[in-house]
Design a protein around this motif. Structure first.
Motif, PDB file in Angstrom:
ATOM      1  N   TRP A 103      -1.765  18.053   0.886  1.00 31.29           N
ATOM      2  CA  TRP A 103      -2.645  17.300  -0.063  1.00 31.29           C
ATOM      3  C   TRP A 103      -2.920  15.989   0.078  1.00 31.29           C
ATOM      4  CZ3 TRP A 103      -1.404  13.353  -3.276  1.00 31.29           C
ATOM      5  CH2 TRP A 103      -2.311  13.074  -4.325  1.00 31.29           C
ATOM      6  N   ALA A 104      -1.710  15.208   0.772  1.00 29.06           N
ATOM      7  CA  ALA A 104      -1.917  13.676   0.665  1.00 29.06           C
ATOM      8  C   ALA A 104      -2.805  13.528   2.070  1.00 29.06           C
ATOM      9  CB  ALA A 104      -0.668  13.321   0.968  1.00 29.06           C
ATOM     10  N   PHE A 105      -2.685  14.448   2.908  1.00 34.15           N
ATOM     11  CA  PHE A 105      -3.383  14.480   4.264  1.00 34.15           C
ATOM     12  C   PHE A 105      -5.039  14.529   3.733  1.00 34.15           C
ATOM     13  CE2 PHE A 105      -5.828  16.298   7.832  1.00 34.15           C
ATOM     14  CZ  PHE A 105      -5.646  15.025   8.622  1.00 34.15           C
ATOM     15  N   LEU A 106      -5.216  15.534   3.174  1.00 30.76           N
ATOM     16  CA  LEU A 106      -6.504  15.835   2.589  1.00 30.76           C
ATOM     17  C   LEU A 106      -7.372  14.827   1.725  1.00 30.76           C
ATOM     18  CD1 LEU A 106      -6.159  19.697   2.178  1.00 30.76           C
ATOM     19  CD2 LEU A 106      -7.438  18.462   4.071  1.00 30.76           C
ATOM     20  N   VAL A 107      -6.566  13.933   0.910  1.00 31.60           N
ATOM     21  CA  VAL A 107      -7.155  12.962   0.223  1.00 31.60           C
ATOM     22  C   VAL A 107      -7.305  11.640   0.963  1.00 31.60           C
ATOM     23  CG1 VAL A 107      -6.482  14.154  -2.086  1.00 31.60           C
ATOM     24  CG2 VAL A 107      -4.975  12.444  -0.907  1.00 31.60           C
ATOM     25  N   ILE A 108      -6.330  11.342   1.746  1.00 28.20           N
ATOM     26  CA  ILE A 108      -6.354   9.806   2.615  1.00 28.20           C
ATOM     27  C   ILE A 108      -7.201   9.982   3.811  1.00 28.20           C
ATOM     28  CG2 ILE A 108      -4.944   8.402   3.594  1.00 28.20           C
ATOM     29  CD1 ILE A 108      -2.487   9.400   1.515  1.00 28.20           C
ATOM     30  N   ALA A 122       0.606  -1.195  -0.171  1.00 25.35           N
ATOM     31  CA  ALA A 122      -0.010  -0.008  -0.207  1.00 25.35           C
ATOM     32  C   ALA A 122       0.839   1.286  -0.140  1.00 25.35           C
ATOM     33  CB  ALA A 122      -0.950  -0.107   1.200  1.00 25.35           C
ATOM     34  N   PRO A 123       1.809   1.610   0.808  1.00 21.33           N
ATOM     35  CA  PRO A 123       2.635   2.611   0.872  1.00 21.33           C
ATOM     36  C   PRO A 123       3.103   2.823  -0.535  1.00 21.33           C
ATOM     37  CG  PRO A 123       3.110   1.363   3.052  1.00 21.33           C
ATOM     38  CD  PRO A 123       2.200   0.787   1.950  1.00 21.33           C
ATOM     39  N   VAL A 124       3.718   1.820  -1.467  1.00 24.90           N
ATOM     40  CA  VAL A 124       4.362   1.826  -2.703  1.00 24.90           C
ATOM     41  C   VAL A 124       3.288   2.312  -3.697  1.00 24.90           C
ATOM     42  CG1 VAL A 124       5.322   0.793  -4.464  1.00 24.90           C
ATOM     43  CG2 VAL A 124       6.048   0.263  -2.279  1.00 24.90           C
ATOM     44  N   ILE A 125       2.060   1.796  -3.399  1.00 29.58           N
ATOM     45  CA  ILE A 125       0.876   2.299  -4.173  1.00 29.58           C
ATOM     46  C   ILE A 125       0.525   3.497  -4.158  1.00 29.58           C
ATOM     47  CG2 ILE A 125      -1.710   1.518  -4.829  1.00 29.58           C
ATOM     48  CD1 ILE A 125      -0.962  -1.208  -4.257  1.00 29.58           C
ATOM     49  N   VAL A 126       0.526   3.877  -2.914  1.00 35.67           N
ATOM     50  CA  VAL A 126      -0.089   5.483  -2.492  1.00 35.67           C
ATOM     51  C   VAL A 126       1.078   6.484  -3.165  1.00 35.67           C
ATOM     52  CG1 VAL A 126      -0.327   7.091  -0.637  1.00 35.67           C
ATOM     53  CG2 VAL A 126      -1.322   4.750  -0.688  1.00 35.67           C
ATOM     54  N   PHE A 127       2.535   6.017  -2.888  1.00 41.65           N
ATOM     55  CA  PHE A 127       3.559   6.824  -3.321  1.00 41.65           C
ATOM     56  C   PHE A 127       3.285   7.001  -5.005  1.00 41.65           C
ATOM     57  CE2 PHE A 127       7.496   7.044  -6.020  1.00 41.65           C
ATOM     58  CZ  PHE A 127       8.084   8.060  -5.397  1.00 41.65           C
ATOM     59  N   ALA A 128       3.118   5.806  -5.759  1.00 43.26           N
ATOM     60  CA  ALA A 128       2.887   5.947  -7.244  1.00 43.26           C
ATOM     61  C   ALA A 128       1.654   6.843  -7.316  1.00 43.26           C
ATOM     62  CB  ALA A 128       2.775   4.597  -7.744  1.00 43.26           C
ATOM     63  N   LEU A 129       0.659   6.630  -6.661  1.00 41.98           N
ATOM     64  CA  LEU A 129      -0.388   7.570  -7.036  1.00 41.98           C
ATOM     65  C   LEU A 129      -0.229   8.898  -6.643  1.00 41.98           C
ATOM     66  CD1 LEU A 129      -3.163   5.238  -5.612  1.00 41.98           C
ATOM     67  CD2 LEU A 129      -3.107   5.739  -7.906  1.00 41.98           C
ATOM     68  N   GLY A 130       0.446   9.294  -5.428  1.00 40.40           N
ATOM     69  CA  GLY A 130       0.714  10.680  -5.466  1.00 40.40           C
ATOM     70  C   GLY A 130       1.641  11.241  -6.511  1.00 40.40           C
ATOM     71  N   LEU A 131       2.778  10.395  -6.982  1.00 39.13           N
ATOM     72  CA  LEU A 131       3.593  10.769  -7.806  1.00 39.13           C
ATOM     73  C   LEU A 131       2.604  11.074  -9.148  1.00 39.13           C
ATOM     74  CD1 LEU A 131       6.875  10.951  -8.867  1.00 39.13           C
ATOM     75  CD2 LEU A 131       6.017   8.622  -9.909  1.00 39.13           C
ATOM     76  N   VAL A 132       1.963  10.200  -9.838  1.00 40.55           N
ATOM     77  CA  VAL A 132       1.297  10.116 -10.901  1.00 40.55           C
ATOM     78  C   VAL A 132       0.259  11.345 -10.791  1.00 40.55           C
ATOM     79  CG1 VAL A 132      -0.621   9.451 -12.261  1.00 40.55           C
ATOM     80  CG2 VAL A 132       1.394   8.111 -11.742  1.00 40.55           C
ATOM     81  N   SER A 174      -9.750  -1.198   8.441  1.00 39.59           N
ATOM     82  CA  SER A 174      -8.980  -2.481   8.734  1.00 39.59           C
ATOM     83  C   SER A 174      -7.926  -2.242  10.188  1.00 39.59           C
ATOM     84  CB  SER A 174      -8.071  -2.933   7.788  1.00 39.59           C
ATOM     85  OG  SER A 174      -8.621  -3.415   6.612  1.00 39.59           O
ATOM     86  N   GLY A 175      -7.929  -1.092  10.870  1.00 36.14           N
ATOM     87  CA  GLY A 175      -7.177  -0.687  11.811  1.00 36.14           C
ATOM     88  C   GLY A 175      -5.597  -0.705  11.609  1.00 36.14           C
ATOM     89  N   LEU A 176      -5.445  -0.549  10.340  1.00 38.40           N
ATOM     90  CA  LEU A 176      -4.029  -0.377   9.764  1.00 38.40           C
ATOM     91  C   LEU A 176      -3.471   1.131  10.034  1.00 38.40           C
ATOM     92  CD1 LEU A 176      -4.150  -2.625   6.784  1.00 38.40           C
ATOM     93  CD2 LEU A 176      -2.970  -3.253   9.020  1.00 38.40           C
ATOM     94  N   PRO A 177      -2.273   1.389  10.122  1.00 36.65           N
ATOM     95  CA  PRO A 177      -1.685   2.459  10.543  1.00 36.65           C
ATOM     96  C   PRO A 177      -1.919   3.461   9.307  1.00 36.65           C
ATOM     97  CG  PRO A 177       0.082   1.148  10.157  1.00 36.65           C
ATOM     98  CD  PRO A 177      -1.089   0.248  10.021  1.00 36.65           C
ATOM     99  N   PHE A 178      -2.119   4.970   9.915  1.00 35.52           N
ATOM    100  CA  PHE A 178      -2.282   5.689   8.816  1.00 35.52           C
ATOM    101  C   PHE A 178      -1.112   6.540   8.170  1.00 35.52           C
ATOM    102  CE2 PHE A 178      -2.896  10.596   8.622  1.00 35.52           C
ATOM    103  CZ  PHE A 178      -3.792  10.688   7.399  1.00 35.52           C
ATOM    104  N   TRP A 179      -0.127   6.576   9.161  1.00 33.15           N
ATOM    105  CA  TRP A 179       1.227   7.202   8.858  1.00 33.15           C
ATOM    106  C   TRP A 179       2.045   6.910   7.694  1.00 33.15           C
ATOM    107  CZ3 TRP A 179       0.832  11.969  10.574  1.00 33.15           C
ATOM    108  CH2 TRP A 179       0.112  11.894  11.778  1.00 33.15           C
ATOM    109  N   PRO A 180       2.085   5.542   7.368  1.00 36.15           N
ATOM    110  CA  PRO A 180       2.604   5.169   6.301  1.00 36.15           C
ATOM    111  C   PRO A 180       2.008   5.674   5.105  1.00 36.15           C
ATOM    112  CG  PRO A 180       2.501   3.283   7.723  1.00 36.15           C
ATOM    113  CD  PRO A 180       1.693   4.559   8.338  1.00 36.15           C
ATOM    114  N   LEU A 181       0.671   5.715   5.048  1.00 32.22           N
ATOM    115  CA  LEU A 181       0.067   6.036   3.792  1.00 32.22           C
ATOM    116  C   LEU A 181       0.190   7.695   3.720  1.00 32.22           C
ATOM    117  CD1 LEU A 181      -3.379   4.566   4.156  1.00 32.22           C
ATOM    118  CD2 LEU A 181      -1.646   3.864   2.864  1.00 32.22           C
ATOM    119  N   LEU A 182       0.269   8.467   4.678  1.00 29.91           N
ATOM    120  CA  LEU A 182       0.562   9.900   4.726  1.00 29.91           C
ATOM    121  C   LEU A 182       1.604   9.890   4.172  1.00 29.91           C
ATOM    122  CD1 LEU A 182      -0.107  12.678   5.122  1.00 29.91           C
ATOM    123  CD2 LEU A 182       0.435  12.555   7.496  1.00 29.91           C
TER     124      LEU A 182
END
Length: 186
Positions: A156-161, A21-31, A57-65
């Motif tokens: 921006w990342a915070f506001l969309v995630i 997920a963090p890799v996918i989120v990075f790629a989506l933020g990049l694109v 799922s109770g997974l952490p927020f910070w890696p996504l942000l």
């Protein structure tokens, strides 16, 4: 493949492969922050869905942000460098030549707001795709560019995630997120 299938496939893949997920989120933020690619990929809606899945799922927020913020900053920086390297002619060539009104709007926006346009650009779809290129063409210093880009990319990342993530913490949103999870096959 239509837009709803792309969104569904991305969210489903993320659910099945949470470690990616963090890799996918990075790629989506990049694109989402790369010149003109942001017009082609529905990153914002996908990131909202991924945020919701992680929250439910109770997974952490910070890696996504962090990964989304870094992706957004890197995408904007690459776009800035394109403008810096190719200068004014880049805005008259493909793919920019296909969107002259958007280029003109972005140039006016940049002229009016300067470094603040870089900050605001992350949040306005029509200019997001061109503002960093215009800043590079205009010769903005990289320091000033990054001064606006970095906090804006993370905001921006915070506001969309965050809306997806934190709305799953509410019992009122549970039926909505249960339907998103069922779409993702969980």
């Amino acid at each position: 493949m239509d837009l709803s299938n792309i969104i569904e496939a991305t969210i489903s893949f993320t659910r099945e492969h949470e470690k990616w997920a963090p890799v996918i989120v990075f790629a989506l933020g990049l694109v989402e922050s790369l010149a003109l690619l942001s017009l082609l990929v529905p990153s914002t809606i996908i990131l909202l869905g991924i945020g919701g899945l992680f929250g439910a799922s109770g997974l952490p927020f910070w890696p996504l942000l962090v990964s989304g913020g870094i992706g957004a900053c890197v995408g904007y920086t690459l776009s800035f460098w394109v403008g810096r390297y190719f200068h004014e002619p880049i805005l008259k060539n493909w793919p920019f030549s296909r969107y002259p009104a958007m280029v003109e709007r972005s140039e006016r926006f940049f002229e009016r707001y300067g470094v603040f346009s870089v900050f605001l650009g992350h949040f306005f779809g029509p200019v997001r795709a061109v503002i960093p290129v215009v800043a590079g063409v205009a010769g903005m210093s990289e320091f000033r560019f990054q001064l606006a880009n970095i906090p804006s990319g993370f905001l921006w990342a915070f506001l969309v995630i965050a809306p997806g993530y934190f709305s799953t913490q509410s019992d009122q949103m549970k039926p909505f997120w249960d339907s998103v999870k069922s779409l993702a096959g969980s």
